[in-house]
Scaffold this motif. Sequence first.
Motif, PDB file in Angstrom:
ATOM      1  N   TYR A  40      -1.733  14.449 -18.519  1.00 37.01           N
ATOM      2  CA  TYR A  40      -1.997  13.144 -18.094  1.00 37.01           C
ATOM      3  C   TYR A  40      -2.184  12.401 -19.002  1.00 37.01           C
ATOM      4  N   ARG A  41      -2.550  11.301 -19.371  1.00 37.71           N
ATOM      5  CA  ARG A  41      -2.027  10.141 -20.038  1.00 37.71           C
ATOM      6  C   ARG A  41      -1.496   9.992 -21.003  1.00 37.71           C
ATOM      7  N   GLN A  42      -0.533  10.783 -21.046  1.00 39.68           N
ATOM      8  CA  GLN A  42       0.995  10.899 -21.621  1.00 39.68           C
ATOM      9  C   GLN A  42       1.855  10.546 -20.851  1.00 39.68           C
ATOM     10  N   GLY A  43       3.553   9.575 -21.681  1.00 34.97           N
ATOM     11  CA  GLY A  43       4.711  10.213 -20.918  1.00 34.97           C
ATOM     12  C   GLY A  43       5.680  10.989 -21.256  1.00 34.97           C
ATOM     13  N   PHE A  44       7.242  10.549 -20.776  1.00 36.83           N
ATOM     14  CA  PHE A  44       7.263  12.392 -20.006  1.00 36.83           C
ATOM     15  C   PHE A  44       8.872  11.628 -19.575  1.00 36.83           C
ATOM     16  N   ASN A  45       9.783  12.387 -20.349  1.00 37.53           N
ATOM     17  CA  ASN A  45      11.047  12.335 -20.552  1.00 37.53           C
ATOM     18  C   ASN A  45      11.999  13.403 -19.565  1.00 37.53           C
ATOM     19  N   PHE A  46      12.261  13.301 -18.106  1.00 39.21           N
ATOM     20  CA  PHE A  46      13.197  14.192 -17.427  1.00 39.21           C
ATOM     21  C   PHE A  46      14.397  14.390 -16.813  1.00 39.21           C
ATOM     22  N   GLN A  47      15.133  14.454 -17.718  1.00 42.58           N
ATOM     23  CA  GLN A  47      16.410  15.116 -17.273  1.00 42.58           C
ATOM     24  C   GLN A  47      17.295  16.152 -16.715  1.00 42.58           C
ATOM     25  N   CYS A  48      17.707  16.009 -16.009  1.00 39.48           N
ATOM     26  CA  CYS A  48      18.166  16.986 -14.916  1.00 39.48           C
ATOM     27  C   CYS A  48      19.484  17.146 -15.186  1.00 39.48           C
ATOM     28  N   PRO A  49      20.285  18.336 -16.014  1.00 35.94           N
ATOM     29  CA  PRO A  49      21.905  18.958 -16.395  1.00 35.94           C
ATOM     30  C   PRO A  49      22.591  17.901 -15.973  1.00 35.94           C
ATOM     31  N   HIS A  50      23.799  17.821 -16.326  1.00 35.81           N
ATOM     32  CA  HIS A  50      24.540  17.153 -16.057  1.00 35.81           C
ATOM     33  C   HIS A  50      25.394  17.601 -15.013  1.00 35.81           C
ATOM     34  N   GLY A  51      25.533  16.732 -13.789  1.00 39.80           N
ATOM     35  CA  GLY A  51      26.064  17.154 -12.551  1.00 39.80           C
ATOM     36  C   GLY A  51      25.115  17.401 -11.792  1.00 39.80           C
ATOM     37  N   GLN A  52      24.147  17.669 -11.943  1.00 41.39           N
ATOM     38  CA  GLN A  52      22.568  18.075 -10.835  1.00 41.39           C
ATOM     39  C   GLN A  52      21.713  16.112 -11.081  1.00 41.39           C
ATOM     40  N   VAL A  53      21.237  16.777  -9.584  1.00 42.08           N
ATOM     41  CA  VAL A  53      20.008  15.842  -9.013  1.00 42.08           C
ATOM     42  C   VAL A  53      19.141  15.796  -8.804  1.00 42.08           C
ATOM     43  N   ILE A  54      17.626  15.222  -8.934  1.00 42.21           N
ATOM     44  CA  ILE A  54      16.474  15.704  -8.857  1.00 42.21           C
ATOM     45  C   ILE A  54      16.593  15.876  -7.398  1.00 42.21           C
ATOM     46  N   VAL A  55      16.082  17.356  -6.865  1.00 43.88           N
ATOM     47  CA  VAL A  55      16.161  17.776  -5.230  1.00 43.88           C
ATOM     48  C   VAL A  55      14.341  17.849  -4.635  1.00 43.88           C
ATOM     49  N   ALA A  56      13.609  17.721  -5.798  1.00 45.33           N
ATOM     50  CA  ALA A  56      11.944  17.991  -5.437  1.00 45.33           C
ATOM     51  C   ALA A  56      11.264  17.577  -6.353  1.00 45.33           C
ATOM     52  N   ILE A  57       9.700  17.104  -6.048  1.00 51.30           N
ATOM     53  CA  ILE A  57       8.996  16.564  -6.501  1.00 51.30           C
ATOM     54  C   ILE A  57       7.919  16.775  -6.094  1.00 51.30           C
ATOM     55  N   ARG A  58       7.226  17.689  -7.169  1.00 50.84           N
ATOM     56  CA  ARG A  58       4.859  17.562  -6.790  1.00 50.84           C
ATOM     57  C   ARG A  58       4.491  17.364  -8.182  1.00 50.84           C
ATOM     58  N   SER A  59       3.587  16.423  -7.593  1.00 44.00           N
ATOM     59  CA  SER A  59       2.261  15.468  -8.107  1.00 44.00           C
ATOM     60  C   SER A  59       1.025  16.204  -7.750  1.00 44.00           C
ATOM     61  N   VAL A  60       0.134  15.978  -8.570  1.00 39.25           N
ATOM     62  CA  VAL A  60      -1.306  16.415  -8.125  1.00 39.25           C
ATOM     63  C   VAL A  60      -1.901  14.863  -9.180  1.00 39.25           C
ATOM     64  N   PHE A  61      -2.953  14.421  -8.344  1.00 38.50           N
ATOM     65  CA  PHE A  61      -3.486  13.245  -8.480  1.00 38.50           C
ATOM     66  C   PHE A  61      -4.919  14.356  -9.302  1.00 38.50           C
ATOM     67  N   GLU A  65      -8.627  12.024 -15.029  1.00 36.27           N
ATOM     68  CA  GLU A  65      -7.566  11.509 -15.706  1.00 36.27           C
ATOM     69  C   GLU A  65      -7.053  10.595 -15.713  1.00 36.27           C
ATOM     70  N   GLY A  66      -8.007   9.446 -15.793  1.00 37.52           N
ATOM     71  CA  GLY A  66      -7.597   8.212 -15.402  1.00 37.52           C
ATOM     72  C   GLY A  66      -6.582   8.168 -14.640  1.00 37.52           C
ATOM     73  N   SER A  67      -7.145   8.886 -13.756  1.00 38.13           N
ATOM     74  CA  SER A  67      -6.341   7.979 -12.437  1.00 38.13           C
ATOM     75  C   SER A  67      -4.743   8.488 -12.355  1.00 38.13           C
ATOM     76  N   ASP A  68      -4.529   9.426 -13.127  1.00 38.17           N
ATOM     77  CA  ASP A  68      -3.347   9.661 -13.203  1.00 38.17           C
ATOM     78  C   ASP A  68      -2.655  10.911 -12.673  1.00 38.17           C
ATOM     79  N   ARG A  69      -1.438  10.919 -12.525  1.00 36.50           N
ATOM     80  CA  ARG A  69      -1.212  12.126 -11.801  1.00 36.50           C
ATOM     81  C   ARG A  69      -0.348  13.100 -12.867  1.00 36.50           C
ATOM     82  N   LEU A  70       0.136  15.085 -12.916  1.00 35.89           N
ATOM     83  CA  LEU A  70       1.358  15.589 -13.582  1.00 35.89           C
ATOM     84  C   LEU A  70       1.819  15.164 -12.324  1.00 35.89           C
ATOM     85  N   TRP A  71       3.564  15.283 -12.921  1.00 40.35           N
ATOM     86  CA  TRP A  71       4.380  15.503 -12.158  1.00 40.35           C
ATOM     87  C   TRP A  71       4.912  16.284 -12.605  1.00 40.35           C
ATOM     88  N   ASN A  72       6.053  17.675 -11.446  1.00 39.00           N
ATOM     89  CA  ASN A  72       7.544  18.265 -11.889  1.00 39.00           C
ATOM     90  C   ASN A  72       8.243  17.751 -11.519  1.00 39.00           C
TER      91      ASN A  72
END
Length: 178
Positions: A40-61, A65-72
């Motif tokens: 919560y309240r921090q930046g992040f950088n997430f990249q799939c391995p080369h040749g892969q794309v995002i196919v699922a997103i999970r988030s909790v609010f 914690e500053g009206s923020d979300r965790l992301w996966n």
Amino acid sequence: MDLVLLCVFLPLVTVAWGQYGDYYYGPYNYGDNDEWANVYRQGFNFQCPHGQVIVAIRSVFNKKEGSDRLWNYACMPAAQSLGEPTECWWEEINRAGTEWYQTCSNNGLVAGFQSQYFPSVLDREWQFYCCRYSRRCPYSCWLTTEYPGHYGEDMDMMMYTYDHYIRGATTTFSAVDR
């Protein structure tokens, strides 16, 4: 007789299983439940391995914690029908505290996210990592509006087949709800 039936049906099951794998993603492995792309309240950088794309997103609010979300996120190789990635790039930043709509330019597919939290507006800015493939991605796209339906809802969105990809996102922002 049982051995003969096994010899006849085993190749059919093998072929069917191989076709099943081409068109359906099984349950996603996000890693352990405690493995999030951010805290919560921090930046992040997430990249799939080369040749892969995002196919699922999970988030909790969490409002506390500053009206923020965790992301996966979960990644899978792009369908072979798209060919190989020819180029990848970071799109322009979507600023915090504003409504925005963004799709990957140049027929790209989302392969990562970068985000920074801003406590002054209790919101995040976002940047998409996009990749274009050697064969054109179909343009029969639509915007899903069900994830999440309300700003405080948890989210678990999955692409179930190889013919669905994440090409962008949109957000709303409310100065009241933050």
